[in-house]
Structures are given as structure tokens and as C-alpha cells.
Write an enzyme that holds these catalytic residues in place. Structure first.
Site, PDB file in Angstrom:
ATOM      1  N   ASN A 155       0.652  -1.160   0.069  1.00 12.06           N
ATOM      2  CA  ASN A 155       0.194  -0.073  -0.040  1.00 12.06           C
ATOM      3  C   ASN A 155       0.939   1.356   0.075  1.00 12.06           C
ATOM      4  O   ASN A 155       0.592   2.125  -0.348  1.00 12.06           O
ATOM      5  CB  ASN A 155      -0.893   0.084   1.345  1.00 12.06           C
ATOM      6  CG  ASN A 155      -0.458  -0.308   2.451  1.00 12.06           C
ATOM      7  OD1 ASN A 155       0.260  -1.528   2.747  1.00 12.06           O
ATOM      8  ND2 ASN A 155      -0.408   0.488   3.525  1.00 12.06           N
ATOM      9  N   SER A 203     -11.106  -5.436  -1.581  1.00 13.33           N
ATOM     10  CA  SER A 203     -12.015  -4.242  -1.022  1.00 13.33           C
ATOM     11  C   SER A 203     -12.479  -3.636  -2.289  1.00 13.33           C
ATOM     12  O   SER A 203     -11.873  -3.408  -3.265  1.00 13.33           O
ATOM     13  CB  SER A 203     -11.104  -3.598  -0.118  1.00 13.33           C
ATOM     14  OG  SER A 203     -11.966  -2.246   0.250  1.00 13.33           O
ATOM     15  N   ALA A 204     -13.721  -3.189  -2.150  1.00 15.35           N
ATOM     16  CA  ALA A 204     -14.178  -2.586  -3.189  1.00 15.35           C
ATOM     17  C   ALA A 204     -13.755  -0.931  -3.620  1.00 15.35           C
ATOM     18  O   ALA A 204     -13.872  -0.589  -4.580  1.00 15.35           O
ATOM     19  CB  ALA A 204     -15.822  -2.407  -2.905  1.00 15.35           C
ATOM     20  N   HIS A 205     -13.512  -0.189  -2.403  1.00 19.92           N
ATOM     21  CA  HIS A 205     -13.257   1.356  -2.492  1.00 19.92           C
ATOM     22  C   HIS A 205     -11.896   1.489  -3.096  1.00 19.92           C
ATOM     23  O   HIS A 205     -11.649   2.788  -3.281  1.00 19.92           O
ATOM     24  CB  HIS A 205     -13.785   1.939  -1.188  1.00 19.92           C
ATOM     25  CG  HIS A 205     -12.372   1.633  -0.084  1.00 19.92           C
ATOM     26  ND1 HIS A 205     -11.365   2.685   0.451  1.00 19.92           N
ATOM     27  CD2 HIS A 205     -11.840   0.624   0.642  1.00 19.92           C
ATOM     28  CE1 HIS A 205     -10.628   2.124   1.140  1.00 19.92           C
ATOM     29  NE2 HIS A 205     -10.934   1.053   1.552  1.00 19.92           N
ATOM     30  N   THR A 244     -26.655 -10.086   7.375  1.00 20.15           N
ATOM     31  CA  THR A 244     -27.392  -9.824   6.136  1.00 20.15           C
ATOM     32  C   THR A 244     -26.537  -9.079   5.137  1.00 20.15           C
ATOM     33  O   THR A 244     -25.807  -8.087   5.307  1.00 20.15           O
ATOM     34  CB  THR A 244     -28.531  -8.733   6.472  1.00 20.15           C
ATOM     35  OG1 THR A 244     -29.596  -9.486   7.337  1.00 20.15           O
ATOM     36  CG2 THR A 244     -29.198  -8.418   5.358  1.00 20.15           C
ATOM     37  N   CYS A 330       5.548  12.811  11.604  1.00 18.36           N
ATOM     38  CA  CYS A 330       4.411  13.798  11.916  1.00 18.36           C
ATOM     39  C   CYS A 330       2.853  13.655  11.602  1.00 18.36           C
ATOM     40  O   CYS A 330       2.201  14.246  12.001  1.00 18.36           O
ATOM     41  CB  CYS A 330       4.963  15.289  11.584  1.00 18.36           C
ATOM     42  SG  CYS A 330       6.509  15.668  12.657  1.00 18.36           S
TER      43      CYS A 330
END
Lengths: 406, 136
Positions: A155, A203-205, A244, A330
Site C-alpha cells: 500500500n 476491497s471495493a473502495h 445480512t 509527524c
């Protein structure tokens, strides 16, 4: 030519939802709002059908069977389910897990949790390019090893691990192989068969879908992977994950995966082209810029650079019209500089000086030019203000100085 | 993180950036912090007749560190050496509305001015007279 500010260069953090995805999911809020588990009426059937269509799109993107996709709330949950689920299910067989010291916290902290409960975890160390070798994995495997977890694309740096080779080692040793593919999914080709992947988190986002929906690929045959569920209830998702189903989000994830799969080759080329252009523009005109990552094995949109002798947060302040992130202490809650960059052997000073720029679907060349101009101006301004830069100009070796650490 | 207006103002228009001749007997130089910690401040004062006539700084660090050192150079000009030596980090933090995680920036600025004064005094034989040179 003026650009609209702020410019978004943080696509690895999250993405805007693609309008096509939004259009596809909207009807599932107000019209087709059924519970996919309702077997007694058309509302439920319609929702279930849409969920299964989405499952197929996601599965197809990684060369899997739709039955092998378990919906979750996101990649963090997928990583938790994969690692805890396997460790718990195979507790009788062994208690050793192998992972890497540059993994996302969702993997590292899950492993640390299991360590506190008696598991033994090996954290493989990456080289300067952020890579591990398949041999390191082979050497770490013992009789007790139940799982190897190695991320696909990092990432922070975008470094892409040699998954196929690692998968081969795991298969030869009959050890399950999990990968956190959150960053790589939809950006570069993934084939769970060719790469011998047994579990895969996504992950979709990160692919222009909504936040709050993810999935875990769980291999069904050769070998059949069994998990201990971490969320109990109505037995949804073949008992792997109760709750659900978030039908609109799932529909959106499916559509986002479809678009990513169909446009992957073209989009990766365009985005990598912009990234390489930006890198070239910056490194050719600014001295002492270091690429954090691997020169070749990189995701298309990632560019992580250290601007020596300037602290990252002060540079971020100058770039207030640009959304990006820094490895500087920082900017983190912990006041520690990036553990990923440090694991790659970068010293603390350069880790403090790093910026992560991640380019995506809606980034334009004009935006890149705008940011490059800003960086040129402010790197120069901040270096004029930097005592370290002054010392280097005077020929002083910074390492020769006894600094008072505080 | 949201910065106070004063921090942003000093960051965008820092006062007294630059260097004085560190070999000048009237100049005291303080360098504090460490690159590995993400902040290094160099603060210099030029003293005439016990009064600070000029002050310059260079800072490697976050916006709050830059603002803290900029503010201190502004304050000490015209002060006596003794007055400058009594500046407290809490005054700096208060003036710039620093949040708790940035308090160390004000501590560093206080250390920097003290180190510059110590260097000046050592050069001029007011302490042990060895002229020990730059204070780190």
C-alpha cells in the site's frame, strides 16, 4: 491551463465511486431492496440474483469460481477472517504462521493477536527493493506451519511481490497461502490458479466502488480450505460470515470489478505512463530524490519518493492544494516514521522525507504538471530553509555528526 | 491535522531565515534535534553590548517546528542575552496554539536559543573560557 483544486493523488487510500457504479447500485436502495436471504418472495429472489451476478464478476476478475467468494465488510475483515479463521481451524495441525514485515497492519496486528494466544509468527524481512524471495518462504516453513500470508502490492510503496513463485513453494510444502491483494486487485492481473493462491483479500473502495464492502476468496478444491467463522449468526456465506448481505454495496462491488477487469490493460498502461512521466519530471529537475520501492515490480499508480533534507509534513503543508500522504512521523498518530520504508532499509531521516503519490482513473496530465511545479518550487524553498541542506552544500557528512536524539 | 493561523502564517512567511557567520565572536550558534527524529533547528544570534541585534534560523522539520523557530528569532531580537535565555517553551506553544503532539517543537526552539546563548558565552569566556565551538 488551470486545474481544479485540490488535486487528488491519494488513490491508494481510497477512490471516488465511479458514476457507472453508483447508477448500478441505486435501485437496490429504494426499489429492489429485498433481503438476499428471503427465499419466500420476489424481493428476496431479485436481491439474491443481483448478489450472485456480482459474485461472478468479482470471481472472474481473479480466475475463481463464484462459490469461492465470501462477502465481508472490507479487506481488514477479510484479512482477519483468513488468518484467524485458518489458525483456529488448523490449531490441531500446527501453530506457525509466516508473513512479512511490510504487510498492512490488518495482517500484522492480526498476527500479533494470535501470537498473544500462543501462535508462533515468522516475519520475513524484505530487501531494499521491498521484495522477499520464494526461498525465504521455503526456508521458514516448518512442520508446524499452517499459513503463509504475503501481500500482493504494498500500500505504501506499490511493490509487487512474486506471488506465483511464493504460491508454488507453499503448494509444494502443502501450506495454505493467503494474500492481501487490496491494492493489486483490479489493477494488475491475478489468477488464483496460476498463482496457487488459497485465500485472497480484496476491497471495493480501492477500485472505484463504495467503502464498507470487501470479499475473501476461499479455495474450494485442491485443496479445500476450511475456516473457523469469526462472525456468527444466520449462517450466511456458507457459514463463513454471517450477517445480512449489503446488497447495494455488493452490486456496486461487482460492477466496479467488471469495469476494472474489462479496462485493466488500457487503464494500467495510461496510469503507469502518467506515473513514469511524473517520476521523470521530478527526478530530472530536483536533486537528491530517492525512489522508495522497486524500479520494476511496482503497481501502475504508485510513486513513493523521498525528498532528502526536507521533512515530509512541512512539504505536505506546502502542497495544501494536493491530497497525498507522507511516511513522516509527524503525519502518523504514533510519531514513528513509516515502518514499511524502514523495513526496506531506509534511514529514519529519509523516511521522514517521503511522500506517497498515487495516481488513478481520473488523474490528468494537467494535474500531474501542476503538482510537479508545486513540488519544484517548494522543495527548493524548504531546502533553502533546511540546516541539513546547508551542511550538505558545505560538504559536511551528516552521518559524521553526533546528533542529540530526543 | 489542522494548523493554527499563526503556524501557517509563520510557515508561509518565515522571519529571519538564513545564516550568520558562525566564526564571528559575536555570533552564537545552536543546533539541536536530529534528522532521524524529523527535526533539526539551527538558531543563531548576533550579540552587541549584551543585546541581541540579529537572529537567524534554519529548520528541518514540520510546519510547527518552522513556525516555533521563526517566532523565537522574532522575539529575541532586541532582547538582552539574559532575557532571551529565560524564554520558556510554554510561551511559544501558547503563542502558536500548538496541539499537545507538537509541544516538542516548542521545546526544541527553547533548546535552540539556549544552545546559541551557551555557544556565544563560551566563545566569549563567560563560562569556562574554552571557546568550545558549536553547541550541538
Amino acid at each position: 491551463m488551470s486545474v481544479k483544486t485540490p488535486v487528488y493523488l491519494d488513490y491508494a487510500a481510497t477512490c471516488p465511486v465511479d458514476q457507472r457504479v453508483v447508477d448500478k447500485m441505486m435501485p437496490f436502495f429504494t426499489q429492489a431492496y429485498g433481503n438476499a436471504a428471503s427465499r419466500t418472495h420476489a424481493f428476496g429472489w431479485e436481491a439474491e440474483e443481483a448478489v450472485e451476478a456480482a459474485r461472478e464478476h468479482v470471481a472472474k476478475t481473479i480466475g475463481a469460481d463464484p462459490k469461492e467468494i465470501t462477502w465481508t465488510s472490507g479487506a481488514t475483515e477479510s484479512n482477519n477472517l483468513a488468518i484467524k479463521g485458518v489458525a483456529e481451524y488448523l490449531a490441531e495441525k500446527g501453530n506457525h504462521i509466516i508473513t512479512v514485515n511490510t504487510e498492512h497492519k490488518a495482517v500484522l496486528d492480526t498476527c500479533k493477536y494470535l501470537e498473544r494466544r500462543g501462535a508462533r509468527v515468522t516475519y520475513l524481512e524484505v530487501d531494499q527493493g521491498g521484495l522477499i524471495t520464494p526461498q525465504q518462504v521455503a526456508d521458514a516453513i516448518t512442520e508446524e506451519t499452517v499459513l503463509v500470508s504475503v501481500m500482493h502490492g504494498n500500500n505504501e510503496t506499490g511493490v509487487v511481490m512474486p506471488l506465483a513463485e511464493i504460491g508454488k513453494v507453499c503448494r509444494e510444502h502443502k501450506v495454505l497461502f493467503h494474500t492481501d491483494a487490496t491494492q493489486a486487485f483490479g489493477k494488475i492481473p491475478i489468477d488464483v490458479e496460476a498463482m496457487n493462491i488459497d485465500l485472497l483479500s480484496i476491497s471495493a473502495h480501492k477500485i472505484y466502488g463504495p467503502k464498507g464492502i470487501g470479499a475473501l476468496y476461499v479455495r474450494r478444491r485442491k485443496p479445500r480450505v476450511r475456516l473457523s467463522a469469526q462472525i456468527h449468526g444466520g449462517g450466511h456465506e456458507r457459514g463463513n460470515r454471517s450477517g445480512t448481505l449489503a446488497v447495494p454495496n455488493i452490486v456496486a462491488f461487482g460492477e466496479a470489478a467488471r469495469i476494472a477487469r474489462e479496462d485493466m490493460a488500457e487503464e494500467a498502461e495510461r496510469i503507469a505512463g502518467l506515473r513514469d512521466y511524473m517520476r521523470e519530471q521530478l527526478t530530472s529537475t530536483i536533486e537528491h530524490v530517492i525512489l522508495n520501492g522497486h524500479p520494476e515490480h511496482l503497481l501502475p499508480g504508485h510513486l513513493n519518493l523521498s525528498f532528502a533534507y526536507i521533512e515530509g509534513e512541512s512539504l505536505l503543508m506546502a502542497l495544501k492544494d494536493v491530497a497525498l500522504s507522507s511516511g513522516s512521523a509527524c503525519t502518523s498518530a504514533s510519531l514513528e516514521p513509516s515502518y514499511v520504508l524502514r523495513a526496506m532499509g531506509l534511514n529514519d531521516e529519509l523516511a521522514h522525507s517521503s511522500l506517497r503519490m498515487t495516481i488513478g482513473r481520473f488523474t490528468t496530465k494537467e494535474e500531474i504538471d501542476f503538482v510537479v511545479d508545486l513540488l519544484r518550487t517548494h522543495v527548493s524553498r524548504l531546502r533553502e530553509m533546511s540546516p541539513l541542506w546547508e551542511m550538505v552544500q558545505e560538504g559536511i557528512d551528516l552521518d559524521s555528526i553526533q546528533w542529540a536524539h530526543h | 491535522m489542522a494548523y493554527s493561523d499563526k503556524v501557517i502564517e509563520h510557515y508561509e512567511n518565515p522571519r529571519n531565515v538564513g545564516s550568520l557567520d558562525k566564526n564571528d565572536d559575536g555570533v552564537g550558534t545552536g543546533i539541536v534535534g536530529a534528522p532521524a527524529c524529523g527535526d533539526v533547528m539551527k538558531l543563531q544570534i548576533k550579540v552587541e553590548d549584551g543585546v541581541i541585534k540579529d537572529a537567524k534560523f534554519k529548520t528541518y522539520g514540520c510546519g510547527s517546528a518552522i513556525a516555533s523557530s521563526s517566532l523565537v528569532t522574532e522575539w529575541v531580537k532586541g532582547m538582552s542575552v539574559e532575557e532571551a535565555g529565560s524564554i520558556q517553551n510554554s510561551q511559544i506553544a501558547e503563542e502558536l496554539s500548538l496541539p499537545p503532539v507538537k509541544i516538542h517543537c516548542s521545546v526544541l526552539a527553547e533548546d535552540a536559543i539556549k544552545a546559541a546563548i551557551k555557544d556565544y558565552q563560551e566563545k566569549n569566556g563567560e563560562k569556562n573560557g574554552t571557546g568550545a565551538g558549536e553547541t550541538r
